[in-house]
Write an enzyme that holds these catalytic residues in place. Structure first.
Site, PDB file in Angstrom:
ATOM      1  N   GLU A 172      -4.604  -6.736  14.827  1.00  0.00           N
ATOM      2  CA  GLU A 172      -4.112  -5.407  14.435  1.00  0.00           C
ATOM      3  C   GLU A 172      -5.234  -4.378  14.560  1.00  0.00           C
ATOM      4  O   GLU A 172      -4.982  -3.199  14.806  1.00  0.00           O
ATOM      5  CB  GLU A 172      -3.557  -5.439  12.996  1.00  0.00           C
ATOM      6  N   HIS A 191      -4.031 -32.500  17.960  1.00  0.00           N
ATOM      7  CA  HIS A 191      -2.847 -33.242  18.390  1.00  0.00           C
ATOM      8  C   HIS A 191      -1.739 -32.301  18.829  1.00  0.00           C
ATOM      9  O   HIS A 191      -0.584 -32.707  18.930  1.00  0.00           O
ATOM     10  CB  HIS A 191      -2.384 -34.163  17.258  1.00  0.00           C
ATOM     11  N   LYS A 249       9.412  -0.632  13.877  1.00  0.00           N
ATOM     12  CA  LYS A 249       9.966  -0.264  12.557  1.00  0.00           C
ATOM     13  C   LYS A 249      11.024   0.814  12.712  1.00  0.00           C
ATOM     14  O   LYS A 249      12.102   0.743  12.123  1.00  0.00           O
ATOM     15  CB  LYS A 249       8.858   0.274  11.637  1.00  0.00           C
ATOM     16  N   LYS A 290       0.843  -1.197   0.000  1.00  0.00           N
ATOM     17  CA  LYS A 290       0.000   0.000   0.000  1.00  0.00           C
ATOM     18  C   LYS A 290       0.879   1.247   0.000  1.00  0.00           C
ATOM     19  O   LYS A 290       0.663   2.174  -0.765  1.00  0.00           O
ATOM     20  CB  LYS A 290      -0.921  -0.042   1.225  1.00  0.00           C
ATOM     21  N   GLY A 306      -4.791  -2.084   4.981  1.00  0.00           N
ATOM     22  CA  GLY A 306      -4.058  -3.251   4.489  1.00  0.00           C
ATOM     23  C   GLY A 306      -4.783  -4.556   4.762  1.00  0.00           C
ATOM     24  O   GLY A 306      -4.926  -5.410   3.885  1.00  0.00           O
ATOM     25  N   ARG A 307      -5.279  -4.736   5.992  1.00  0.00           N
ATOM     26  CA  ARG A 307      -5.900  -6.011   6.349  1.00  0.00           C
ATOM     27  C   ARG A 307      -7.295  -6.182   5.761  1.00  0.00           C
ATOM     28  O   ARG A 307      -7.910  -7.231   5.923  1.00  0.00           O
ATOM     29  CB  ARG A 307      -5.913  -6.168   7.867  1.00  0.00           C
TER      30      ARG A 307
HETATM   31  O1  LIG Z   1       1.132  -2.723   2.266  1.00  0.00           O
HETATM   32  P1  LIG Z   1       2.234  -2.117   3.047  1.00  0.00           P
HETATM   33  O2  LIG Z   1       2.203  -0.630   3.046  1.00  0.00           O
HETATM   34  O3  LIG Z   1       3.565  -2.644   2.556  1.00  0.00           O
HETATM   35  O4  LIG Z   1       2.065  -2.547   4.547  1.00  0.00           O
HETATM   36  C1  LIG Z   1       2.087  -3.897   4.915  1.00  0.00           C
HETATM   37  C2  LIG Z   1       1.533  -4.112   6.290  1.00  0.00           C
HETATM   38  O5  LIG Z   1       2.284  -3.410   7.247  1.00  0.00           O
HETATM   39  C3  LIG Z   1       1.440  -2.879   8.249  1.00  0.00           C
HETATM   40  O6  LIG Z   1       1.382  -1.512   8.084  1.00  0.00           O
HETATM   41  C4  LIG Z   1       1.931  -3.209   9.622  1.00  0.00           C
HETATM   42  O7  LIG Z   1       3.288  -2.991   9.739  1.00  0.00           O
HETATM   43  C5  LIG Z   1       0.094  -3.526   7.981  1.00  0.00           C
HETATM   44  O8  LIG Z   1      -0.942  -2.808   8.500  1.00  0.00           O
HETATM   45  C6  LIG Z   1       0.114  -3.645   6.510  1.00  0.00           C
HETATM   46  O9  LIG Z   1      -0.840  -4.553   6.061  1.00  0.00           O
END
Ligand SMILES: O=P(O)(O)OC[C@H]1O[C@](O)(CO)[C@@H](O)[C@@H]1O
Length: 560
Positions: free
Chosen positions: A365, A396, A524, A219, A279-280
């Protein structure tokens, strides 16, 4: 901060959770023989059976009162209408617009009364138009690749698609490809997420650069892992195809066209989406291109149509029959009423092996938050730990804990009535195990029964006294069963959208913003700060514990 009306509704729910029989489930069946059907709800192809939970006649009205006080419907409608529900990032959450088919109005049913037209410039109309435009671009591209009109640098057709992305740019498409791909599909799909290059080393021998189309899915187009892997893979393409040839194999899926251009991917090879798609929640957007390519365009359209069917249900069904809300209320009861802080997701279907991983990101998240949307601290627990594996494998490994640990862990069982294979005996055994687990959690086994069984099997009194207590199952452990007729793109779309909307409901109920994820940022930042200390002894980490470990790592590396 919740209003006094919301707090009053919470107080009722929490007081019910303190009642001595609050967690009891079996008496609910005794009191109401019609419970199995009364607690079973349906939407599109999804059957949701909540009977094996402690949601009883006193609890349910209190939970619906909470949903009304928290105005879950208002939050839902604001989300559908493009309002700024993601308050900390100042935008809407418009993933539902991705599922609106051509010809349908920009707002989902029930929200089409708003004066939206092609000319409108509201956020939801802009997102809707971009979704439609990108979908057409994706379809044309997919069909051209399949027809051989778009080929690789050597003139060969593409047989494999490699999606490079992480988090939401990996988990959803990977999960759906794992669920739906069969050898009859038009292309093979591969997913590269981790910056750990062991993943790339393991994948590389399985693909041919001349026949592999590479999608850089991000994204933001700034994510360290994805950009590192994209550079590795671009280098691998260029070794065989040259720089210009490599460029013919690269595609970007991103909201950041300039970032993609800087990486060498021209605008016409960028498939965009709106920044109102988190993203999710982005599986349905350009991020799903690997699915369209690997499964075929009709399958991708069916996936969207399935999600749309669940959207329509979510937007129109009354609270008492609204599946996403019911799932959310069960979670509220488990987390805040009964104090359970984890939930297991057990799909009894190998094809859904990555479904728990997708839900982990979607739910944790979204809901792992300590502040209300207005910035005030929460005063009660929010999202639980979510984990899972397919059954029967899970039985299991960790299911022991779910049966006998002191704190119950509610389970979501996902069952599929008709398999995609022709081995009915295997499938009956799979289903029998899933149903048996749900039953075992509910009914348990008393010490009296255990002792009788051991005696009948010839155990000595000493053995019985010593071992019987360990063989007792308390029962009254909650589970939810989701049953689908079969696993298809359409039913998978419904299933995933069901959980997306459950997350939105929980955001409203807990008064938190389910659409941001600030908690991922510090790691990060620190990783970027620590990297130079791993590159050269001239740099050092600020934090002593980190610095000490880096010194150990560098020593071990020096020794080889
Ligand atoms: O699509 P991007 O910007 O690479 O982000 C990847 C993922 O990293 C995050 O920002 C979390 O670090 C997620 O929310 C997202 O899906």
């Amino acid at each position: 901060m919740p209003s006094s009306e919301v707090e009053a509704a919470w107080a009722v729910v929490e007081a019910l959770g303190q009642q001595p029989d609050a967690a009891a489930i079996r008496p609910l069946f005794t009191a109401d023989p019609g419970r199995p059907s009364r607690m079973t709800h349906r939407a599109a192809d999804v059957l949701l059976d909540l009977s094996r939970t402690a949601l009883g006649p006193a609890v349910l009205p209190a939970l619906f009162a909470l949903a009304r006080a928290a105005d879950v419907e208002g939050f839902r409608d604001a989300m559908a209408g493009g309002e700024t529900v993601n308050v900390t990032e100042g935008r809407g959450a418009l993933h539902m617009t991705l599922r609106i088919p051509d010809g349908a109005p920009p707002y989902p049913p029930g929200h089409g009364d708003r004066p939206a037209t092609e000319a409108s410039t509201t956020p939801s109309t802009i997102a809707w138009k971009l979704a439609r435009q990108t979908r057409h671009q994706m379809q044309a591209f997919t069909e051209a690749v399949h027809a051989g009109a778009i080929r690789g640098a050597t003139g060969e057709t593409f047989s494999d698609v490699l999606n490079i992305g992480i988090g939401g740019s990996d988990l959803g498409p990977f999960m759906a490809a794992r669920a739906l791909w069969t050898p009859a599909c038009p292309m093979r799909a591969h997913y590269l997420a981790n910056v750990d290059a062991h993943a790339w080393d393991a994948l590389r021998p399985r693909i041919n650069p001349a026949r592999t189309l590479v999608l850089v899915a991000s994204k933001t187009f700034t994510t360290q892992e994805t950009m590192t892997n994209a550079a590795l893979v671009r280098g691998w393409l260029a070794e065989t195809l040259g720089d210009a040839g490599a460029a013919m194999h690269l595609v970007a899926l991103s909201t950041n066209v300039a970032g993609a251009a800087a990486f060498g991917i021209p605008a016409e090879r960028v498939f965009g989406f709106s920044d109102t798609v988190g993203g999710r929640f982005s599986l349905w957007s350009a991020i799903g291109l690997s699915l369209a390519l690997s499964l075929g365009w009709p399958a991708f359209e069916q996936l969207l149509a399935g999600a749309r069917a669940m959207d329509e249900h979510f937007l129109a069904a009354p609270l008492e029959e609204n599946l996403p809300l019911l799932l959310a209320l069960a979670e509220i009861w488990h987390v805040n009423g009964l104090g359970y802080c984890a939930r297991a997701v057990l799909p009894y279907d190998e094809r859904l092996a990555r479904f728990p991983a997708h839900l982990q990101q979607l739910e944790m998240e979204s809901l792992g938050k300590g502040l209300h949307a207005d910035g005030t601290p929460v005063s009660r627990r929010t999202g639980p730990v979510v984990f899972g594996e397919p059954g029967t494998n899970a039985q299991h490994s960790f299911v022991q804990l779910i049966h006998q640990s002191p704190v119950p862990v509610p389970v979501d069982f996902v069952l599929i009535a008709n398999p995609g294979h022709v081995h009915p005996d295997s499938h009956r055994k799979l289903l029998a195990n899933g149903l048996a687990q749900a039953e075992a959690l509910l009914v348990g086994k008393s010490e009296h029964t255990v002792r009788a069984e051991m005696a009948a099997a010839g155990a000595s009194q000493e053995q019985i006294d010593r071992v019987a207590p360990h063989r007792v199952f308390t029962g009254d452990r909650p589970s939810t069963v989701i049953l689908l007729p079969r696993l298809t793109p359409h039913t998978l779309g419904q299933l995933v959208a069901l959980y997306e909307h459950k997350v939105a409901c929980l955001g409203a109920l807990w008064g938190i913003n389910p659409f941001d994820q600030w908690g991922v940022e510090l790691g990060k930042q620190l990783a970027a700060h620590i990297l130079p200390a791993l590159e050269s002894r001239l740099a050092t980490a600020d934090e002593p514990a980190t610095a000490a470990l880096i010194a150990e790592i560098l020593d071990l590396q020096a020794r080889g």
